[in-house]
Design a protein around this motif. Sequence first.
Motif, PDB file in Angstrom:
ATOM      1  N   GLU A  46      93.865  -9.887  35.196  1.00 20.83           N
ATOM      2  CA  GLU A  46      94.167 -11.284  35.475  1.00 20.83           C
ATOM      3  C   GLU A  46      95.669 -11.534  35.450  1.00 20.83           C
ATOM      4  O   GLU A  46      96.376 -11.030  34.584  1.00 20.83           O
ATOM      5  N   ARG A  71      91.779  -9.319  46.117  1.00 21.68           N
ATOM      6  CA  ARG A  71      90.977 -10.280  45.366  1.00 21.68           C
ATOM      7  C   ARG A  71      89.618 -10.347  46.054  1.00 21.68           C
ATOM      8  O   ARG A  71      89.548 -10.540  47.274  1.00 21.68           O
ATOM      9  N   ASP A  72      88.550 -10.161  45.293  1.00 24.31           N
ATOM     10  CA  ASP A  72      87.192 -10.141  45.849  1.00 24.31           C
ATOM     11  C   ASP A  72      87.057  -9.125  46.982  1.00 24.31           C
ATOM     12  O   ASP A  72      86.471  -9.405  48.024  1.00 24.31           O
ATOM     13  N   VAL A  76      95.090  -9.491  49.881  1.00 20.48           N
ATOM     14  CA  VAL A  76      95.756 -10.798  49.885  1.00 20.48           C
ATOM     15  C   VAL A  76      97.262 -10.589  49.874  1.00 20.48           C
ATOM     16  O   VAL A  76      97.757  -9.532  49.508  1.00 20.48           O
ATOM     17  N   ALA A  79      99.264 -13.202  44.551  1.00 19.01           N
ATOM     18  CA  ALA A  79      98.341 -13.640  43.501  1.00 19.01           C
ATOM     19  C   ALA A  79      99.082 -14.587  42.581  1.00 19.01           C
ATOM     20  O   ALA A  79     100.267 -14.396  42.310  1.00 19.01           O
ATOM     21  N   VAL A  80      98.376 -15.611  42.101  1.00 18.88           N
ATOM     22  CA  VAL A  80      98.983 -16.609  41.211  1.00 18.88           C
ATOM     23  C   VAL A  80      98.264 -16.608  39.873  1.00 18.88           C
ATOM     24  O   VAL A  80      97.196 -16.017  39.729  1.00 18.88           O
ATOM     25  N   GLY A  82      95.939 -17.139  36.921  1.00 20.48           N
ATOM     26  CA  GLY A  82      94.517 -17.446  36.916  1.00 20.48           C
ATOM     27  C   GLY A  82      93.698 -16.568  37.846  1.00 20.48           C
ATOM     28  O   GLY A  82      92.476 -16.505  37.722  1.00 20.48           O
ATOM     29  N   ASP A  83      94.348 -15.885  38.789  1.00 19.83           N
ATOM     30  CA  ASP A  83      93.633 -15.009  39.725  1.00 19.83           C
ATOM     31  C   ASP A  83      93.227 -13.712  39.035  1.00 19.83           C
ATOM     32  O   ASP A  83      94.005 -13.127  38.277  1.00 19.83           O
ATOM     33  N   ARG A  84      92.021 -13.256  39.314  1.00 25.34           N
ATOM     34  CA  ARG A  84      91.564 -11.933  38.856  1.00 25.34           C
ATOM     35  C   ARG A  84      91.679 -11.023  40.066  1.00 25.34           C
ATOM     36  O   ARG A  84      91.005 -11.252  41.084  1.00 25.34           O
ATOM     37  N   VAL A  85      92.556 -10.025  39.993  1.00 29.04           N
ATOM     38  CA  VAL A  85      92.893  -9.195  41.150  1.00 29.04           C
ATOM     39  C   VAL A  85      92.929  -7.713  40.796  1.00 29.04           C
ATOM     40  O   VAL A  85      92.889  -7.338  39.623  1.00 29.04           O
TER      41      VAL A  85
END
Length: 106
Positions: A46, A71-72, A76, A79-80, A82-85
């Motif tokens: 995260e 991401r998912d 992408v 990423a910011v 809060g993103d789970r990457v």
Amino acid sequence: MELSLFRRIFRKKEKSDVEIVSKHPVGRFRVEKSLKVFSRQVLIGEVIEGLIYPGYKVKGKSVSPIMKIERDHRRVDFAVAGDRVALMLEYEVPCEEGEELEIYQS
């Protein structure tokens, strides 16, 4: 002389060639899992703070540029917080689950 110039231009980058230029981190990333995909290290976790782009550098016990962010299961551009990457790294950065890594601008 020409061969020396050729080697400098086309040589493979070594880990020791990776430097951090900026003094302050632009983000932080918490590692949930580290795995190998096609001989590259992938960190899943995260983004705790900041903004992360490919080309930025991850710093833990060593430093590595970020090659790709997903991401998912989709690539992408950034990423910011809060993103789970998943971050695909150029070099291996030894880290453990729960460890927080700093992100630096290139």
